[in-house]
Design an enzyme around this catalytic site. Structure first.
Site, PDB file in Angstrom:
ATOM      1  N   ARG A 105     -67.541   8.784 -78.440  1.00 58.31           N
ATOM      2  CA  ARG A 105     -66.591   9.728 -79.034  1.00 58.31           C
ATOM      3  C   ARG A 105     -65.149   9.244 -78.928  1.00 58.31           C
ATOM      4  NH1 ARG A 105     -67.581  12.161 -82.849  1.00 58.31           N
ATOM      5  NH2 ARG A 105     -65.749  11.061 -83.581  1.00 58.31           N
ATOM      6  N   LYS A 140     -42.096  12.062 -84.832  1.00 61.83           N
ATOM      7  CA  LYS A 140     -43.087  13.148 -84.840  1.00 61.83           C
ATOM      8  C   LYS A 140     -44.477  12.530 -84.770  1.00 61.83           C
ATOM      9  CE  LYS A 140     -40.066  16.294 -87.361  1.00 61.83           C
ATOM     10  NZ  LYS A 140     -39.831  17.046 -88.623  1.00 61.83           N
ATOM     11  N   LYS A 172     -27.752  13.372 -85.242  1.00 65.52           N
ATOM     12  CA  LYS A 172     -28.274  14.414 -86.121  1.00 65.52           C
ATOM     13  C   LYS A 172     -27.294  15.582 -86.217  1.00 65.52           C
ATOM     14  CE  LYS A 172     -32.716  15.030 -86.233  1.00 65.52           C
ATOM     15  NZ  LYS A 172     -33.062  14.297 -87.479  1.00 65.52           N
ATOM     16  N   GLU A 202     -26.937  11.338 -89.606  1.00 65.40           N
ATOM     17  CA  GLU A 202     -27.526  12.223 -90.605  1.00 65.40           C
ATOM     18  C   GLU A 202     -26.412  13.019 -91.282  1.00 65.40           C
ATOM     19  OE1 GLU A 202     -31.064  14.780 -89.625  1.00 65.40           O
ATOM     20  OE2 GLU A 202     -29.586  16.374 -89.913  1.00 65.40           O
ATOM     21  N   ASP A 223     -30.153  13.841 -95.753  1.00 68.85           N
ATOM     22  CA  ASP A 223     -31.122  14.876 -95.392  1.00 68.85           C
ATOM     23  C   ASP A 223     -31.321  15.890 -96.511  1.00 68.85           C
ATOM     24  OD1 ASP A 223     -32.879  16.225 -93.597  1.00 68.85           O
ATOM     25  OD2 ASP A 223     -31.298  17.686 -93.200  1.00 68.85           O
TER      26      ASP A 223
END
Length: 302
Positions: A105, A140, A172, A202, A223
């Site tokens: 597995r 992410k 950011k 950004e 963005d």
């Protein structure tokens, strides 16, 4: 120039696979197999791809079987990065049946997950192959699996964004809000960064982009801008660096442009056609479906 293929250090593979095996085996090991399979039995199994896709994770699968029982032999019938049709056999494993069943597995989980990421990335990369843009992954990723997920992205034809908070500076919107503006944030970052550390900022509009360009960051992240605004941003960048249309795609002095937000298979081509350098999306890691891979087993006895 042909780039060297992606590489995963064996020590990294063993650490990731060992953690997965410990999670699965728990405190008492594989009690189902121990209860039902005699210790002297041997088996041979074949891993088969049931849907067309790109195979990634063979070294992790190999490590899973080896760490459970070193007596198991693992023969790869394909290589990481191979595009294979449905029905392709990609590996054969033989040896003690108990170890084979206990590692199955975890080995399949890595193969199915990473192959799914590579296959999904390839769909995005193929959709923009007529442009110079590259599709990139983001931070992410599933905790603990970032290195192998980014490895799969590269084998699918994508590019890696930063691996963590320590290998590049990405300013950011929240950094800008706390710092007091685009320009002071970039200046602070440039003063802090070593000469090998890139600085990206950004921006959410062309006015912020103009402020950023005056500080000459290495890259600007555009963005959630629609294609018509991205076209303006590309023209603005070229004009700032006083580049001709012919020179713009290859000049190394200019600020690189990255588009992000509202990226999917239906939008990525239009985004790429604006002339941006990179398109980043979490969909190639966090939303990639697994590639269906099965393990078919036969039994033999010593």
């Amino acid at each position: 120039m042909t780039a060297h293929p992606p590489y995963l250090p064996p020590l990294m593979i063993d650490e990731i696979v060992r953690a997965a095996l410990l999670e699965d085996l728990g405190r008492a090991g594989d009690i189902t197999t121990a209860a039902t399979v005699a210790s002297h039995l041997t088996a041979t199994a074949t891993m088969n791809v049931r849907d067309a896709g790109i195979v990634v994770g063979l070294d992790l699968a190999r490590a899973a079987f080896r760490l459970v029982d070193p007596a198991l032999t693992f023969a790869a019938l394909a290589s990481d990065g191979d595009r294979v049709p449905a029905g392709t056999s990609i590996a054969r494993i033989s040896g003690p049946a108990r170890g084979l069943l206990s590692a199955e597995r975890v080995a399949l989980n890595f193969l199915m997950h990473l192959s799914g990421i590579a296959t999904t990335t390839a769909r995005y990369a193929d959709a923009i192959s007529h442009t110079r843009a590259r599709v990139c992954c983001t931070r992410k990723t599933l905790p603990g699996l970032r290195a192998v997920e980014k490895y799969a992205v590269r084998l699918g034809g994508g590019s890696n964004h930063r691996f963590g908070l320590d290998d590049a500076i990405l300013i950011k919107d929240n950094h800008i809000a706390v710092c007091g503006g685009v320009a002071p944030a970039i200046r602070a970052a440039q003063a802090y960064a070593g000469h090998l550390v890139k600085v990206e900022v950004e921006v959410d509009g062309l006015d912020q982009m103009r402020d950023a360009l005056r500080e000459a960051p290495d890259a600007i992240l555009l963005d959630n801008m629609p294609p018509d605004v991205l076209l303006e941003a590309v023209a603005l960048n070229a004009a700032h660096w006083k580049l001709s249309a012919d020179l713009y795609p290859t000049d190394r002095r200019r600020t690189r442009l990255e588009a992000s937000g509202n990226v999917d298979l239906g939008t990525i081509a239009a985004i790429a056609e604006t002339g941006v350098d990179y398109i980043s999306t979490s969909k190639i890691t966090m939303a990639a479906p697994t590639l269906d891979i099965g393990l078919d087993i036969g039994i033999g006895a010593d």
